[in-house]
Design a protein around this motif. Structure first.
Motif, PDB file in Angstrom:
ATOM      1  N   VAL A  10       0.837  -1.205   0.000  1.00  0.00           N
ATOM      2  CA  VAL A  10       0.000   0.000   0.000  1.00  0.00           C
ATOM      3  C   VAL A  10       0.869   1.251   0.000  1.00  0.00           C
ATOM      4  O   VAL A  10       0.616   2.204  -0.751  1.00  0.00           O
ATOM      5  N   LEU A  11       1.913   1.271   0.818  1.00  0.00           N
ATOM      6  CA  LEU A  11       2.796   2.441   0.863  1.00  0.00           C
ATOM      7  C   LEU A  11       3.422   2.715  -0.499  1.00  0.00           C
ATOM      8  O   LEU A  11       3.546   3.870  -0.914  1.00  0.00           O
ATOM      9  N   LEU A  12       3.828   1.666  -1.189  1.00  0.00           N
ATOM     10  CA  LEU A  12       4.415   1.842  -2.518  1.00  0.00           C
ATOM     11  C   LEU A  12       3.397   2.385  -3.509  1.00  0.00           C
ATOM     12  O   LEU A  12       3.755   3.100  -4.453  1.00  0.00           O
ATOM     13  N   SER A  13       2.120   2.062  -3.300  1.00  0.00           N
ATOM     14  CA  SER A  13       1.089   2.442  -4.273  1.00  0.00           C
ATOM     15  C   SER A  13       0.517   3.837  -4.043  1.00  0.00           C
ATOM     16  O   SER A  13      -0.133   4.384  -4.926  1.00  0.00           O
ATOM     17  N   LEU A  14       0.753   4.413  -2.856  1.00  0.00           N
ATOM     18  CA  LEU A  14       0.200   5.736  -2.553  1.00  0.00           C
ATOM     19  C   LEU A  14       1.188   6.834  -2.925  1.00  0.00           C
ATOM     20  O   LEU A  14       2.362   6.778  -2.546  1.00  0.00           O
ATOM     21  N   GLN A  23      -2.252   2.412  -9.783  1.00  0.00           N
ATOM     22  CA  GLN A  23      -2.421   1.020 -10.211  1.00  0.00           C
ATOM     23  C   GLN A  23      -3.307   0.264  -9.213  1.00  0.00           C
ATOM     24  O   GLN A  23      -2.923  -0.775  -8.670  1.00  0.00           O
ATOM     25  N   ARG A  24      -4.493   0.783  -9.000  1.00  0.00           N
ATOM     26  CA  ARG A  24      -5.372   0.294  -7.941  1.00  0.00           C
ATOM     27  C   ARG A  24      -5.646  -1.208  -8.005  1.00  0.00           C
ATOM     28  O   ARG A  24      -5.544  -1.909  -6.994  1.00  0.00           O
ATOM     29  N   GLN A  25      -6.036  -1.707  -9.172  1.00  0.00           N
ATOM     30  CA  GLN A  25      -6.435  -3.111  -9.233  1.00  0.00           C
ATOM     31  C   GLN A  25      -5.260  -4.043  -8.989  1.00  0.00           C
ATOM     32  O   GLN A  25      -5.350  -4.980  -8.184  1.00  0.00           O
ATOM     33  N   LEU A 157       8.114 -10.064  -0.525  1.00  0.00           N
ATOM     34  CA  LEU A 157       7.580  -8.798  -1.030  1.00  0.00           C
ATOM     35  C   LEU A 157       7.938  -8.611  -2.500  1.00  0.00           C
ATOM     36  O   LEU A 157       7.086  -8.233  -3.321  1.00  0.00           O
ATOM     37  N   ILE A 158       9.181  -8.879  -2.837  1.00  0.00           N
ATOM     38  CA  ILE A 158       9.614  -8.736  -4.232  1.00  0.00           C
ATOM     39  C   ILE A 158       8.837  -9.687  -5.133  1.00  0.00           C
ATOM     40  O   ILE A 158       8.434  -9.319  -6.247  1.00  0.00           O
ATOM     41  N   ALA A 159       8.607 -10.908  -4.668  1.00  0.00           N
ATOM     42  CA  ALA A 159       7.844 -11.869  -5.462  1.00  0.00           C
ATOM     43  C   ALA A 159       6.422 -11.388  -5.705  1.00  0.00           C
ATOM     44  O   ALA A 159       5.874 -11.558  -6.805  1.00  0.00           O
ATOM     45  N   LEU A 160       5.800 -10.781  -4.694  1.00  0.00           N
ATOM     46  CA  LEU A 160       4.449 -10.250  -4.855  1.00  0.00           C
ATOM     47  C   LEU A 160       4.423  -9.076  -5.835  1.00  0.00           C
ATOM     48  O   LEU A 160       3.539  -8.988  -6.691  1.00  0.00           O
ATOM     49  N   ILE A 161       5.390  -8.174  -5.704  1.00  0.00           N
ATOM     50  CA  ILE A 161       5.479  -7.033  -6.620  1.00  0.00           C
ATOM     51  C   ILE A 161       5.665  -7.526  -8.053  1.00  0.00           C
ATOM     52  O   ILE A 161       5.028  -7.026  -8.990  1.00  0.00           O
ATOM     53  N   HIS A 162       6.529  -8.515  -8.211  1.00  0.00           N
ATOM     54  CA  HIS A 162       6.793  -9.060  -9.545  1.00  0.00           C
ATOM     55  C   HIS A 162       5.551  -9.728 -10.119  1.00  0.00           C
ATOM     56  O   HIS A 162       5.211  -9.528 -11.293  1.00  0.00           O
ATOM     57  N   ALA A 164       2.437  -9.121  -9.499  1.00  0.00           N
ATOM     58  CA  ALA A 164       1.407  -8.127  -9.810  1.00  0.00           C
ATOM     59  C   ALA A 164       1.869  -7.099 -10.840  1.00  0.00           C
ATOM     60  O   ALA A 164       1.109  -6.192 -11.194  1.00  0.00           O
ATOM     61  N   LYS A 165       3.126  -7.232 -11.284  1.00  0.00           N
ATOM     62  CA  LYS A 165       3.702  -6.313 -12.277  1.00  0.00           C
ATOM     63  C   LYS A 165       3.683  -4.860 -11.784  1.00  0.00           C
ATOM     64  O   LYS A 165       3.329  -3.926 -12.518  1.00  0.00           O
ATOM     65  N   LEU A 166       4.104  -4.696 -10.542  1.00  0.00           N
ATOM     66  CA  LEU A 166       4.153  -3.365  -9.923  1.00  0.00           C
ATOM     67  C   LEU A 166       5.580  -2.828  -9.883  1.00  0.00           C
ATOM     68  O   LEU A 166       5.920  -2.016  -9.018  1.00  0.00           O
ATOM     69  N   HIS A 167       6.419  -3.244 -10.822  1.00  0.00           N
ATOM     70  CA  HIS A 167       7.824  -2.854 -10.827  1.00  0.00           C
ATOM     71  C   HIS A 167       7.992  -1.330 -10.814  1.00  0.00           C
ATOM     72  O   HIS A 167       8.875  -0.802 -10.133  1.00  0.00           O
ATOM     73  N   ALA A 168       7.128  -0.639 -11.554  1.00  0.00           N
ATOM     74  CA  ALA A 168       7.269   0.823 -11.661  1.00  0.00           C
ATOM     75  C   ALA A 168       6.925   1.528 -10.356  1.00  0.00           C
ATOM     76  O   ALA A 168       7.408   2.634 -10.111  1.00  0.00           O
ATOM     77  N   LEU A 169       6.081   0.937  -9.527  1.00  0.00           N
ATOM     78  CA  LEU A 169       5.784   1.546  -8.231  1.00  0.00           C
ATOM     79  C   LEU A 169       6.984   1.439  -7.299  1.00  0.00           C
ATOM     80  O   LEU A 169       7.283   2.369  -6.550  1.00  0.00           O
TER      81      LEU A 169
END
Length: 219
Positions: A10-14, A23-25, A157-162, A164-169
């Motif tokens: 959440v912190l990375l997304s805000l 990238q809400r979804q 955490l890195i695995a979850l980010i990867h 969900a394709k949230l690399h840019a966040l």
């Protein structure tokens, strides 16, 4: 201050200043997946193949995890095992709000209420204590860009980010191909016990499956 994987996502997304979500979804899937993964790593839940089961109802002491575990137990009541993808689809719309609420109580973000066009209420969550996110980004940078060996939680955490394709966040200014390749390497690496790696892979697989189902249903 210890925060959960879901809260870190959440912190990375805000956005730090405006408090608006990005990238809400995709972030929602990662937050729900983060809660599930931590419950598995804590021995409270098991994911075997596609099936989800509560194995221990002892509280973890983390408000976010214990709240979602109680909801999961209610959701599973009388049904034994259900698919992990069904739980993620059920929890994703609510998981982010639950994580934000805990971050507000911790004093990491602040809630701001306003009206758009004087009519439509919206909530924003700008940063109130930047030390937590700075430490988080420093940890990610050390592993992904500097090649440090990850601990279990950072690798998860890195695995979850990867997934969900949230690399840019996580790395808005990073070289995308390099970041993606390193995250994939960490997600598949030999940095933890086999059971931990399997838990992360099962969670990633469930996130991927439910995301595909959602896109198919919308289209």
């Amino acid at each position: 201050m210890a925060v959960t994987l879901a809260e870190e996502i959440v912190l990375l997304s805000l956005d730090d200043e405006s408090g608006s979500a990005q990238q809400r979804q995709a972030a929602g899937w990662a937050v729900a997946g983060g809660i599930l993964l931590e419950l598995v790593l804590a021995g409270r839940v098991s994911v075997t193949g596609e099936r989800l089961e509560v194995t221990d109802t002892t509280p973890t002491g983390e408000p976010l995890l214990d709240g979602r575990a109680a909801l999961m137990a209610t959701w599973l009541r009388g049904r034994g095992r259900r698919r992990a993808t069904d739980w993620l689809a059920h929890d994703q719309p609510k998981a982010v709000s639950a994580a934000v609420e805990v971050l507000c109580r911790r004093g990491v973000v602040a809630e701001e209420k306003r009206k758009v066009l004087g009519m439509f209420p919206v909530r924003r969550y700008p940063e109130a204590d930047g030390t937590v996110e700075r430490e988080l980004r420093d940890r990610l940078r050390a592993v992904v860009l500097d090649g440090a060996e990850p601990d279990t939680r950072t690798a998860g955490l890195i695995a979850l980010i990867h997934a969900a394709k949230l690399h840019a966040l996580a790395f808005p200014d990073g070289e995308r191909k390099r970041v993606t390749a390193r995250m994939a390497e960490v997600a598949e690496g030999q940095w933890a016990a086999t059971s931990v790696r399997q838990a992360i892979r099962d969670t990633q697989a469930a996130m991927a499956a439910v995301a595909v189902l959602t896109v198919t249903a919308v289209s």
